[in-house]
Structures are given as C-alpha cells and as structure tokens.
Design a protein around this motif. Sequence first.
Motif, short mmCIF file in Angstrom:
data_model
loop_
_atom_site.label_atom_id
_atom_site.label_comp_id
_atom_site.label_asym_id
_atom_site.label_seq_id
_atom_site.Cartn_x
_atom_site.Cartn_y
_atom_site.Cartn_z
N ALA A 16 27.42 61.27 -41.20
CA ALA A 16 27.36 62.19 -42.33
C ALA A 16 26.51 61.68 -43.48
N ALA A 17 25.98 60.45 -43.34
CA ALA A 17 25.27 59.85 -44.47
C ALA A 17 23.95 60.56 -44.72
N ALA A 18 23.68 60.88 -45.98
CA ALA A 18 22.40 61.45 -46.36
C ALA A 18 21.43 60.33 -46.65
N PRO A 19 20.11 60.56 -46.47
CA PRO A 19 19.15 59.47 -46.65
C PRO A 19 19.17 58.89 -48.05
N SER A 20 19.43 59.71 -49.05
CA SER A 20 19.41 59.21 -50.42
C SER A 20 20.59 58.30 -50.72
N HIS A 21 21.63 58.33 -49.87
CA HIS A 21 22.81 57.51 -50.11
C HIS A 21 22.91 56.33 -49.13
N ALA A 22 21.90 56.18 -48.25
CA ALA A 22 21.96 55.10 -47.28
C ALA A 22 21.85 53.76 -47.99
N ARG A 23 22.60 52.78 -47.52
CA ARG A 23 22.58 51.45 -48.12
C ARG A 23 22.07 50.44 -47.10
N ALA A 24 21.31 49.50 -47.58
CA ALA A 24 20.69 48.53 -46.68
C ALA A 24 21.62 47.37 -46.40
N VAL A 25 21.39 46.74 -45.27
CA VAL A 25 21.97 45.43 -45.02
C VAL A 25 20.79 44.48 -44.83
N THR A 26 21.03 43.21 -45.03
CA THR A 26 19.94 42.25 -44.92
C THR A 26 19.49 42.15 -43.47
N LEU A 27 18.20 42.27 -43.24
CA LEU A 27 17.64 42.19 -41.90
C LEU A 27 16.90 40.87 -41.75
N GLN A 28 17.05 40.27 -40.62
CA GLN A 28 16.43 38.97 -40.38
C GLN A 28 14.92 39.07 -40.45
N THR A 29 14.30 38.09 -41.11
CA THR A 29 12.84 38.07 -41.20
C THR A 29 12.26 37.83 -39.82
N ARG A 30 11.22 38.59 -39.52
CA ARG A 30 10.61 38.44 -38.20
C ARG A 30 9.10 38.37 -38.30
N HIS A 177 11.90 64.29 -43.76
CA HIS A 177 13.10 63.47 -43.67
C HIS A 177 12.78 62.11 -43.06
N LEU A 178 12.08 62.12 -41.94
CA LEU A 178 11.76 60.87 -41.24
C LEU A 178 10.81 60.01 -42.08
N SER A 179 9.86 60.64 -42.74
CA SER A 179 8.93 59.89 -43.59
C SER A 179 9.68 59.16 -44.69
N ARG A 180 10.62 59.84 -45.31
CA ARG A 180 11.40 59.23 -46.39
C ARG A 180 12.21 58.04 -45.88
N LEU A 181 12.81 58.19 -44.69
CA LEU A 181 13.61 57.10 -44.13
C LEU A 181 12.74 55.88 -43.79
N ILE A 182 11.56 56.13 -43.24
CA ILE A 182 10.68 55.01 -42.88
C ILE A 182 10.23 54.26 -44.13
N GLU A 184 11.89 54.01 -46.90
CA GLU A 184 13.06 53.26 -47.37
C GLU A 184 13.27 52.00 -46.55
N GLU A 185 13.20 52.12 -45.23
CA GLU A 185 13.45 50.97 -44.36
C GLU A 185 12.36 49.91 -44.48
N THR A 186 11.10 50.34 -44.54
CA THR A 186 10.01 49.36 -44.58
C THR A 186 9.89 48.70 -45.95
N ALA A 187 10.58 49.23 -46.94
CA ALA A 187 10.63 48.54 -48.23
C ALA A 187 11.47 47.28 -48.15
N ARG A 188 12.33 47.19 -47.10
CA ARG A 188 13.22 46.04 -46.93
C ARG A 188 12.69 45.03 -45.92
N MET A 189 11.63 45.38 -45.21
CA MET A 189 11.10 44.51 -44.18
C MET A 189 9.64 44.82 -43.96
N SER A 190 8.93 43.90 -43.33
CA SER A 190 7.53 44.12 -42.99
C SER A 190 7.46 44.80 -41.63
#
Length: 280
Positions: A16-30, A177-182, A184-190
């Motif tokens: 049920a999570a909306a993209p604007s409310h998604a919260r990150a967890v720390t992802l291992q550097t790769r 929707h997918l563009s916004r999620l990508i 958001e996610e790539t802001a936390r990792m390369s």
Amino acid sequence: MSVPVLGGRWRDVPHAAAPSHARAVTLQTRISSEARLRSSAIASTSYTATCGPGHAQRGDALIAAAKVHSSQVFSGVSGTRRRIIMMRHAESEDATENVRDHDRAITEMGRSAAQQVAKQMYDAGWEPDLIMCSDSVRTRETLEAMQAAYPALLEASAVFRGDLYTIAATDGQTRSHLSRLIVEETARMSACTVLCLGHNRGWEECASSFAGQKVKLRPCTAALLQEDAPSWSDAFSAPRSWKLIATLGPDLEAQDEEALSDRLRAKPDTAVVNNNVAAA
C-alpha cells in the motif's frame, strides 16, 4: 511477506506504500557499472542447446546490436549513459478461484524462458546495478529463474514494491511513476543500469513511451533502452526519447538474418524490435 533474493541485497516496500512515502534502508556499496565494464571482458556463451539453433541464430543478431552499445557505453562523457531494461514477467499459471492474481506462479516453460533471456542479457553485456520489481509471485519467480542463469544479478540491489503491481493496471501512469521511483532509489546508490520487472499493460505502455515508438512486450520479453544524461532526473525529463537498442525474448520471430545483419552494420544505433503480438 518478505521473500529474499538469494545472495543479494533486497528490501520490500509494503503493497500500500505510495512512492512519496517510501523510506530507504542503507544499501551496501557496490562496484559501479563503469568499473565492471572497464575491468572485465564480456564472456560469449552459446545458448543453442536451450533455445534451439534457429532461435540462437536470431538471438545472436539482436545481441550483437546490444553488445555494440555495451562496448561503447562509456565512450562519451564518463558516467552519463543511463540504461533501463523494461521486462515483463515470465509466463504464469492461469488465475483460479483459489489463487489471487497477485499469487500466480510462473510455469516451467516460463522459468526456462526467463533463464534464456537472462543469458541473452549476459551475452549483450547489460548488467543491472538496481532491480525494481513488482512484489507479485510471478515477478519474484521470474527474477529467481534469471539469477540462476545470470549470477551477476545476485549482486544487484533489488527492491520489491506493491505499487509496481498496481500501477501497471492504470492507463498512462507507469512511466511517470517508475521514473520517480528510479530517481529516488538512485539518489541512495550509484546505478547506471536498472532492470524493471513488472506487468502489462503498464510495462508495454511505459516502454513505448520511453522509446517514442510501439514496443511489444510478450511474457518474458525485455526492451533495452538507453539515454545519455548527466543524471537520472535529466534522463527522464521531457521531451527526451530513449533509444531502443534491442528487444530480447525467448521466442523471437523469424527474420531474414542477412538483411538484419546489414541493417546493424549500416546503422548500429538502429533499434531492433521483434514483432510478436503482446499477450493480454
């Protein structure tokens, strides 16, 4: 319920999570895509045994087009090439009264097809850093089958989202929707290459919108899209059209190999698309 990707990093986002409310967890550097492509050669493997000689020959022409772009991926300004693999889940069991659509499993034929496409992706040199996956059973199982044939997928960071399952049923909403999620996610990792596993009709609409042309996505078909931009936000900004490099699939329609090869030699940037009709 959380189902881990064996050996990789993963996390689930509630259905049920909306993209604007998604919260990150720390992802291992790769290691980034740039480093991998500079430091390792792309092995060439034959999947004639699994696809049959006819399919292998047709697939080789498509993979050749994608490999040209893979070898040139960082020939321009370093780190500006962005890649998206829009892939529909493998063939799944029919819905029944006792099984929700969300819980439908893939068939054995679908599992084999997913492994074939994973090998094609490997041969083409397209290695995802990030996997954005619907949390449905059939998309999870498609990914697991691909990981068995393409172990590098185990090293990618995987995110399973319920909203990728629901958004695909909404007309015209998947691309934004997918563009916004990508972003958001790539802001936390390369990440330079993102594999997106999901459903029609949204996936086919999204791939067609990115490419600026009709893209058909049958079950277990993957559209390889590419764009040069300083950031993911820039890559998604209108009115950009992404370049459709190739479409990979387990059952590529027969084509004139000589004519296709001539096209690839003359115009290496020409998109090569199979003409299969998308399933409902």
